[in-house]
Design an enzyme around this catalytic site. Structure first.
Site, PDB file in Angstrom:
ATOM      1  N   ASN A  63     -13.438 -15.819   0.388  1.00  0.00           N
ATOM      2  CA  ASN A  63     -12.848 -14.487   0.525  1.00  0.00           C
ATOM      3  C   ASN A  63     -11.716 -14.255  -0.483  1.00  0.00           C
ATOM      4  OD1 ASN A  63     -12.263 -11.969   1.514  1.00  0.00           O
ATOM      5  ND2 ASN A  63     -11.819 -12.628   3.598  1.00  0.00           N
ATOM      6  N   HIS A 102     -12.843 -11.633  19.495  1.00  0.00           N
ATOM      7  CA  HIS A 102     -11.506 -11.243  19.062  1.00  0.00           C
ATOM      8  C   HIS A 102     -11.066  -9.969  19.757  1.00  0.00           C
ATOM      9  CE1 HIS A 102     -11.717 -13.404  14.869  1.00  0.00           C
ATOM     10  NE2 HIS A 102     -12.039 -14.193  15.887  1.00  0.00           N
ATOM     11  N   TYR A 110      -1.694  -9.704  11.167  1.00  0.00           N
ATOM     12  CA  TYR A 110      -3.045 -10.251  11.082  1.00  0.00           C
ATOM     13  C   TYR A 110      -3.765 -10.165  12.434  1.00  0.00           C
ATOM     14  CZ  TYR A 110      -6.651 -13.749  11.619  1.00  0.00           C
ATOM     15  OH  TYR A 110      -7.826 -14.377  11.961  1.00  0.00           O
ATOM     16  N   HIS A 152      -1.964 -18.381  12.520  1.00  0.00           N
ATOM     17  CA  HIS A 152      -2.251 -18.083  11.105  1.00  0.00           C
ATOM     18  C   HIS A 152      -1.232 -18.682  10.150  1.00  0.00           C
ATOM     19  CE1 HIS A 152      -4.636 -15.389   8.305  1.00  0.00           C
ATOM     20  NE2 HIS A 152      -5.532 -15.923   9.124  1.00  0.00           N
ATOM     21  N   GLU A 208      -9.387 -24.243   9.177  1.00  0.00           N
ATOM     22  CA  GLU A 208     -10.267 -23.295   8.513  1.00  0.00           C
ATOM     23  C   GLU A 208     -10.084 -23.277   7.001  1.00  0.00           C
ATOM     24  OE1 GLU A 208      -8.079 -18.962   8.760  1.00  0.00           O
ATOM     25  OE2 GLU A 208      -8.981 -19.748  10.589  1.00  0.00           O
ATOM     26  N   HIS A 263     -14.778 -22.270  12.262  1.00  0.00           N
ATOM     27  CA  HIS A 263     -14.360 -20.966  11.753  1.00  0.00           C
ATOM     28  C   HIS A 263     -15.571 -20.030  11.681  1.00  0.00           C
ATOM     29  CE1 HIS A 263     -11.860 -18.271   9.353  1.00  0.00           C
ATOM     30  NE2 HIS A 263     -12.709 -18.317   8.345  1.00  0.00           N
ATOM     31  N   ASP A 298     -15.949 -13.483   7.231  1.00  0.00           N
ATOM     32  CA  ASP A 298     -15.906 -14.001   5.857  1.00  0.00           C
ATOM     33  C   ASP A 298     -16.833 -15.206   5.691  1.00  0.00           C
ATOM     34  OD1 ASP A 298     -14.415 -15.923   7.170  1.00  0.00           O
ATOM     35  OD2 ASP A 298     -12.753 -15.914   5.755  1.00  0.00           O
TER      36      ASP A 298
END
Length: 409
Positions: A37, A122, A159, A219, A269, A319, A323
């Site tokens: 990505n 999510h 995020y 994150h 990830e 993950h 993406d």
């Protein structure tokens, strides 16, 4: 059987994907995901200019030998570009082997260890009421485990919150990489986040009860002591895991986090090889492996790292947002179905445009995924459909603190 062609495709149905297609002299094709990505063209060039010609004339059944050759012969080992390129080759060769054998890849990895793969979705919201709506929506879709992400008072963009504005028109958490020639700048305040997040999980537990497994993604934005503080504060709400609580390049930092909290930890990830996990697994500093087949070198090393993790009762949590193309995602499902120490699979549903380009045998029912029983990986690449969606430059956002310092996004 010999390889006669290795072709690279870059397409952008809702977001950019890099796909490798390997063709044998018998007309059997295999596909692999090489998407990175925000740096897609770097991997596409690596494959086109440095890898494709090395595959011509090779035996596609020699998967392990090919993997070791591509990893060791380049001298410059590891790194996301190299490992995404190798991953695409590895997936494509497993796809070919499965098609020739007339079996799905998971059967070649030892067969199924379970009937289906538990998935999590999510949920997110700009405030508590909209978060609750998102949780209910995911429960109605069949998810039985839910990741919780929310906006933070005083921070303009965070995020993982779908309701935020996105120039592309897509959901922010669906594809946070913004179209354009420069990444979008966002703001960040760790203290505000640490104050707010425990109140969010308290509200979610009060509304939905103690049974639903809840997850959260930090994150990479906290220091080890901040991560330890958050993990401790979240203990009353019984998280399934706290993901990427601190940048894992500083692996000793996870020792400090472990000393202060019993909240389960998931990391990896952005990892590329088993070496990134060696200390974390051996010292049992994590509970879940967050590697992605696409960024980790493919099916072969993903299976190996999980066999290593099994010795320490560490499970998978691969993950799986958008993406990872449907090809890379399917590769992970085959590994997850075969290994004993499966944990959970992140699952964001791809757009209709993406599903037009990548036709899949995968299913999602009652909270569980299955890769299907088509021979190979179970995904077919529609080259004609892909051609209708040319590459568009896009960058992931980055953060700055209130004083202007660049911070982890």
């Amino acid at each position: 059987m010999k390889i006669i062609a290795a072709d690279v495709f870059v397409t952008s149905p809702s977001r950019n994907f890099v796909t490798l297609r390997i063709t044998t002299e018998d007309g059997v094709t295999g596909i692999g995901d090489a998407t990175l990505n925000g740096r897609e063209l770097a991997v596409a060039a690596y494959l086109k200019e440095h890898v494709a010609q090395l595959l011509i004339g090779k035996d596609p059944h020699r998967i392990e030998d090919t993997w070791q050759f591509l990893y060791r012969s380049s001298y410059w080992r590891r790194g996301p570009v190299t490992m995404a390129a190798i991953a695409a080759v590895d997936m494509a060769l497993w796809d070919i082997k499965g098609k020739v054998a007339g079996m799905p890849v998971y059967q070649l990895l030892g067969g199924a260890s379970r009937n289906g793969l538990r998935a999590y979705g999510h949920a997110s919201g700009a405030d508590i009421p909209s978060l609750f709506d998102s949780v209910r929506e995911h429960l109605e879709l069949g998810y039985k485990s839910i990741r919780i992400q929310t906006a933070v008072p005083g921070i303009k963009a965070v995020y993982g919150v779908a309701a935020q504005a996105q120039a592309s028109g897509e959901r922010y958490d669906y594809e946070p990489a913004g179209r354009g020639n420069f990444p979008l700048e966002e703001d960040w305040d760790t203290r505000a986040y640490l104050r707010h997040l425990p109140t969010v999980f308290e509200a979610v537990r009060n509304e939905f009860g103690p049974e639903i497994p809840l997850l959260h993604d930090g994150h990479h934005r906290m220091t080890p002591i901040q991560a330890a503080k958050l993990g401790k504060a979240l203990e009353p709400y019984d998280l399934f895991w706290l993901e990427d609580c601190t940048p894992a390049e500083n692996q000793e930092g996870l020792r400090l986090v472990r000393q202060h909290t019993t909240t389960p930890l998931a990391i990896g990830e952005i990892f590329n090889t088993v070496w990134d996990y060696q200390t974390l697994i051996k010292e049992q500093l994590i509970d879940y492996v967050r590697a992605a087949s696409t960024h980790f070198g493919g099916i072969s090393p993903l299976k190996k790292v999980m066999d290593f993790a099994a010795q320490y009762q560490i499970k998978s949590g691969f993950h799986g947002p958008t993406d990872i193309s449907p090809v890379g995602f399917a590769a992970q499902l085959h590994v997850g179905l075969a290994i004993h120490n499966y944990g959970i699979q992140e699952y964001m549903q791809h757009s209709d445009k993406t599903n037009e380009v990548f036709q899949q045998s995968m299913t999602f029912k009652d909270g569980y995924l299955h890769p299907g029983d088509n021979p190979g990986i179970g995904v077919e690449f529609n080259e004609e459909a892909a051609a209708a969606f040319p590459y568009q430059q896009a960058y992931l956002p980055y953060n700055r603190l209130v004083d202007g310092t660049v911070h982890d996004w």
